[in-house]
Design an enzyme around this catalytic site. Structure first.
Site, PDB file in Angstrom:
ATOM      1  N   GLU A 162       4.859  14.919 -23.756  1.00  0.00           N
ATOM      2  CA  GLU A 162       6.322  14.840 -23.839  1.00  0.00           C
ATOM      3  C   GLU A 162       6.976  15.672 -22.742  1.00  0.00           C
ATOM      4  O   GLU A 162       7.953  15.256 -22.125  1.00  0.00           O
ATOM      5  CB  GLU A 162       6.793  15.339 -25.211  1.00  0.00           C
ATOM      6  CG  GLU A 162       6.474  14.358 -26.342  1.00  0.00           C
ATOM      7  CD  GLU A 162       6.778  14.898 -27.722  1.00  0.00           C
ATOM      8  OE1 GLU A 162       7.061  14.083 -28.605  1.00  0.00           O
ATOM      9  OE2 GLU A 162       6.730  16.124 -27.927  1.00  0.00           O
TER      10      GLU A 162
ATOM     11  N   SER B 166       9.033  10.229 -35.735  1.00  0.00           N
ATOM     12  CA  SER B 166       9.697   9.211 -36.549  1.00  0.00           C
ATOM     13  C   SER B 166      11.050   8.797 -35.970  1.00  0.00           C
ATOM     14  O   SER B 166      11.444   7.629 -36.087  1.00  0.00           O
ATOM     15  CB  SER B 166       9.857   9.716 -37.986  1.00  0.00           C
ATOM     16  OG  SER B 166      10.578  10.930 -37.998  1.00  0.00           O
TER      17      SER B 166
HETATM   18  C1  5RP Z   1       6.339  15.194 -31.396  1.00  0.00           C
HETATM   19  C2  5RP Z   1       7.711  15.750 -31.349  1.00  0.00           C
HETATM   20  C3  5RP Z   1       8.761  15.048 -32.143  1.00  0.00           C
HETATM   21  O1  5RP Z   1       9.768  14.657 -31.292  1.00  0.00           O
HETATM   22  C4  5RP Z   1       9.294  15.994 -33.164  1.00  0.00           C
HETATM   23  O2  5RP Z   1       8.212  16.454 -33.963  1.00  0.00           O
HETATM   24  C5  5RP Z   1      10.329  15.324 -34.064  1.00  0.00           C
HETATM   25  O3  5RP Z   1       9.729  14.361 -34.865  1.00  0.00           O
HETATM   26  P1  5RP Z   1      10.547  13.573 -35.956  1.00  0.00           P
HETATM   27  O4  5RP Z   1      11.510  12.699 -35.236  1.00  0.00           O
HETATM   28  O5  5RP Z   1       9.480  12.781 -36.710  1.00  0.00           O
HETATM   29  O6  5RP Z   1      11.196  14.590 -36.854  1.00  0.00           O
HETATM   30  O7  5RP Z   1       8.012  16.712 -30.692  1.00  0.00           O
HETATM   31  O8  5RP Z   1       5.445  16.002 -30.703  1.00  0.00           O
END
Ligand code: 5RP
Length: 230
Positions: free
Chosen positions: A105, A30
């Site tokens: 990522e 998000s």
């Molecule tokens: C996805 C991730 C995201 O960066 C992490 O979960 C943070 O998400 P958000 O910004 O929705 O809190 O690692 O794999």
């Protein structure tokens, strides 16, 4: 400022590091999506960048908003990756993978000269581990891999439930066709040691500890965004 506004604030601050002509790694989640929305506005205003998305979800949003995309094979060296995190400590060691995109990522961040993490202040922690550590595993031999992970963690005095991630009642599948164990180890005082142990298990594809990858974190709180350097 509510949680969403803090995410926007962090994303806005990250945009200041984006320069014309850059090859960008574009994160998932998000907070990263707020960055994509702001980036798209800049692109429509004439900024020239090419992005490599870290997930199919991010790719869809970029395509919808008109952010130009390339694959990592087309752009194997990137200038900057901007991504979110589930936890960030003072050394900028991260837990990532809450959105299930940790493998791509990590590959994209490793191909980047620089990684900037954007997060709201709830993600900043003293010691990593309150957020369950995502561990991406090959579905083949998953039960054996689970035992190997439990034994590896026990060597470091860590224990806790390994929960196979589900989505709508089905087993969650990553973009790479793997499964995820969310490991509730609690406090992780030595992330490097745990990373080395997990990396030595053949069924582990990747884990969500990002060590020495981020060089800057932009943390947004009620009073605005501040930066932490590695
Ligand atoms: C996805 C991730 C995201 O960066 C992490 O979960 C943070 O998400 P958000 O910004 O929705 O809190 O690692 O794999």
């Amino acid at each position: 400022m509510d949680a969403r506004e803090m995410k926007v604030e962090a994303a806005k601050a990250a945009l200041a590091y984006v320069e014309d002509g850059m090859r960008l790694g574009i994160g998932t989640g998000s907070t990263a999506e707020e960055f994509v929305r702001l980036l798209a506005e800049k692109v429509h205003g004439g900024l020239k960048v090419e992005g490599v998305p870290t997930s199919e979800r991010t790719a869809r949003l970029c395509l919808e908003l008109g952010v130009p995309l390339k694959s990592l094979d087309e752009l194997p060296e990137l200038d900057l990756t901007v991504d979110g995190a589930d936890e960030v400590d003072a050394d900028l060691t991260l837990i990532k993978g809450g959105g299930g995109a940790l493998l791509r990522e990590k590959i994209v961040a490793a191909a980047s000269s620089r990684m900037i993490v954007i997060a709201d202040e709830s993600k900043l922690v003293g010691v990593l581990g309150a957020f369950p550590l995502p561990i991406e595993v090959n579905p083949f031999g998953e039960a054996a891999t689970r035992i190997a992970i439990e034994r590896a963690a026990a060597k470091l005095g860590l224990s806790g439930e390994l929960k196979l991630r589900k989505s709508g009642g089905d087993i969650f599948m990553t973009d790479g066709g793997h499964h995820i164990f969310d490991a509730s180890f609690g406090r992780i005082p030595d992330a490097e040691a745990l990373s080395a142990e997990l990396n030595s298990i053949p069924g582990v594809v990747e884990h969500g500890l990002f060590i020495h990858m981020a060089s800057l974190a932009i943390i947004a709180g009620k009073a605005g965004a501040r930066t932490l350097q590695a």
